[in-house]
Design an enzyme around this catalytic site. Structure first.
Site, short mmCIF file in Angstrom:
data_model
loop_
_atom_site.label_atom_id
_atom_site.label_comp_id
_atom_site.label_asym_id
_atom_site.label_seq_id
_atom_site.Cartn_x
_atom_site.Cartn_y
_atom_site.Cartn_z
N ASP A 10 0.88 -1.18 0.00
CA ASP A 10 0.00 0.00 0.00
C ASP A 10 0.91 1.22 0.00
O ASP A 10 2.14 1.10 0.17
CB ASP A 10 -0.91 -0.01 1.25
CG ASP A 10 -1.82 1.21 1.31
OD1 ASP A 10 -2.33 1.65 0.27
OD2 ASP A 10 -2.02 1.76 2.42
N SER A 11 0.31 2.41 -0.11
CA SER A 11 1.11 3.64 -0.05
C SER A 11 1.61 3.92 1.37
O SER A 11 2.53 4.70 1.55
CB SER A 11 0.24 4.81 -0.50
OG SER A 11 -0.85 4.94 0.40
N TYR A 42 -0.79 8.37 -2.43
CA TYR A 42 -0.85 8.07 -3.86
C TYR A 42 -2.08 8.76 -4.49
O TYR A 42 -2.11 9.05 -5.66
CB TYR A 42 -1.00 6.56 -4.09
CG TYR A 42 0.26 5.73 -3.94
CD1 TYR A 42 1.43 6.26 -3.40
CD2 TYR A 42 0.27 4.39 -4.35
CE1 TYR A 42 2.57 5.47 -3.27
CE2 TYR A 42 1.40 3.60 -4.24
CZ TYR A 42 2.55 4.14 -3.69
OH TYR A 42 3.67 3.36 -3.56
N GLY A 43 -3.07 8.95 -3.66
CA GLY A 43 -4.40 9.37 -4.15
C GLY A 43 -4.47 10.74 -4.75
O GLY A 43 -5.49 11.10 -5.34
N CYS A 73 -4.48 -1.55 -1.78
CA CYS A 73 -4.63 -0.12 -2.03
C CYS A 73 -5.63 0.06 -3.16
O CYS A 73 -5.43 -0.48 -4.26
CB CYS A 73 -3.26 0.44 -2.45
SG CYS A 73 -3.28 2.15 -2.98
N THR A 75 -6.38 2.80 -4.66
CA THR A 75 -5.85 3.73 -5.67
C THR A 75 -5.02 2.95 -6.69
O THR A 75 -5.22 3.06 -7.90
CB THR A 75 -5.00 4.82 -4.98
OG1 THR A 75 -5.78 5.40 -3.94
CG2 THR A 75 -4.56 5.87 -5.95
N GLU A 151 -2.64 8.27 8.92
CA GLU A 151 -1.18 8.15 9.06
C GLU A 151 -0.71 8.81 10.37
O GLU A 151 0.27 8.39 10.97
CB GLU A 151 -0.46 8.78 7.85
CG GLU A 151 -0.64 8.02 6.53
CD GLU A 151 0.18 6.73 6.42
OE1 GLU A 151 1.28 6.65 6.99
OE2 GLU A 151 -0.29 5.78 5.75
N CYS A 183 -10.83 2.85 0.25
CA CYS A 183 -9.43 3.18 0.55
C CYS A 183 -9.07 2.36 1.79
O CYS A 183 -9.84 2.35 2.76
CB CYS A 183 -9.28 4.67 0.82
SG CYS A 183 -7.64 5.13 1.42
N THR A 184 -7.94 1.69 1.74
CA THR A 184 -7.61 0.79 2.85
C THR A 184 -7.21 1.53 4.13
O THR A 184 -7.08 0.93 5.18
CB THR A 184 -6.48 -0.18 2.45
OG1 THR A 184 -5.40 0.58 1.89
CG2 THR A 184 -6.95 -1.21 1.45
N HIS A 185 -7.04 2.85 4.03
CA HIS A 185 -6.81 3.61 5.27
C HIS A 185 -8.12 3.80 6.05
O HIS A 185 -8.09 3.93 7.27
CB HIS A 185 -6.26 5.01 4.93
CG HIS A 185 -4.79 5.04 4.62
ND1 HIS A 185 -4.27 4.55 3.45
CD2 HIS A 185 -3.73 5.49 5.36
CE1 HIS A 185 -2.95 4.73 3.45
NE2 HIS A 185 -2.60 5.29 4.60
#
Ligand code: DGL
Length: 223
Positions: A10-11, A42-43, A73, A75, A151, A183-185
C-alpha cells in the site's frame, strides 16, 4: 521464512487493515508488507505516477519470491491493476476493488451504494463502471484528508468527526443503504464514518473478502 510469503503493498499503513484479516484467517502464512510511506499519499498523484509507484512496489516485493501479490490499495488497484497484471503475468495478483464490489452487491437491498476514496480512485470512475454493470446507483465522493489523519493516528479525534461530517454531508442525502470504504486507510476511521453516515448504512470494508479470496486461491493451488 518457511515458505514463499504473501507480498502485500500500500502507499502507507492502510494496507495493514488487510494484513490483520489475513493473519486471522491464514495464521500460518508468512507475509511481507511494504508501505510506501516515503511517497504517501498516492491518491493525489497522476495515473502515470501511480503506475510507476505500484510497479516499484511489486518489483521490491518480488525480491522476496512471493507466491501471490496483494494490492492492498484501492488507488493502485483502480489505476494500476491492469498495468501490473500485464507487466507481471507470472505472479497471481489480488486487488481490493473487485472484492468490494462483490460485497456491496450482496449487501445493498435498495441498490443505492455510496463510495468514498481518494481523488484518484473516485475520478478513475472504476467503481461507478463496475457497480453500474450490476444495476446499482452509485454516489461517490473523495475524502482526501482521511489518509493523513490515519497516518497521524487521528482515529477518533474531534477534528476527524468534523472532517467526516463535511465530506459525508451530501452522501447522507442520497438514501444509500451501503457505503464502500474505497481506501484501505478508511477502516481505521470506521467508528467515526459509521456514526456520521448513520447506523442504518452498512459499511463495506473488503479486507475479510480479500483474505478469503486469498485462502481460496492458495487451496486451489495446492490441488
Ligand atoms: N490506502 C490507499 C488506498 O486504498 C492509498 C491512499 C493514498 O495513498 O492516498 O487508496
Amino acid at each position: 521464512m518457511k515458505t514463499s510469503p504473501i507480498g502485500i503493498f500500500d502507499s502507507g499503513i492502510g494496507g495493514l487493515s488487510v494484513v490483520e484479516k489475513i493473519i486471522e484467517i491464514l495464521p500460518e502464512e508468512d507475509i511481507i508488507y511494504f508501505g510506501d510511506t516515503a511517497r504517501v499519499p498516492y491518491g493525489t498523484k497522476s495515473k502515470k505516477l501511480i503506475e510507476k509507484f505500484a510497479t516499484d512496489d511489486v518489483n521490491f516485493l518480488l525480491k522476496f519470491n512471493p507466491k501471490v501479490i496483494i494490492i492492498a490499495c484501492h488507488t493502485a488497484s483502480s489505476l494500476a491493476g491492469n498495468t501490473l497484471r500485464k507487466k507481471f503475468p507470472s505472479i497471481h495478483i489480488i486487488d481490493v476493488v473487485s472484492s468490494s464490489i462483490r460485497k456491496a452487491v450482496e449487501l445493498s437491498k435498495k441498490k443505492r451504494v455510496g463510495v468514498i476514496g481518494t481523488y484518484a480512485t473516485i475520478s478513475s470512475g472504476k467503481y461507478e463502471e463496475l457497480l453500474k454493470k450490476q444495476r446499482i446507483s452509485v454516489f461517490s465522493t473523495p475524502c482526501p484528508l482521511f489518509v493523513p489523519l490515519v497516518e497521524e493516528g487521528f482515529f477518533t479525534e474531534r477534528a476527524t468527526y468534523l472532517i467526516a461530517e463535511h465530506y459525508l454531508d451530501e452522501l447522507k442525502k442520497k438514501e444509500i443503504d451501503t457505503l464502500i470504504l474505497g481506501c484501505t486507510h478508511y477502516p481505521y476511521l470506521k467508528k467515526v464514518i459509521q456514526e456520521v453516515i448513520g447506523e442504518n448504512v452498512k459499511i463495506v470494508d473488503p479486507s475479510s473478502q480479500v483474505a478469503h479470496q486469498l485462502k481460496e486461491y492458495l487451496e486451489m493451488k495446492k490441488k
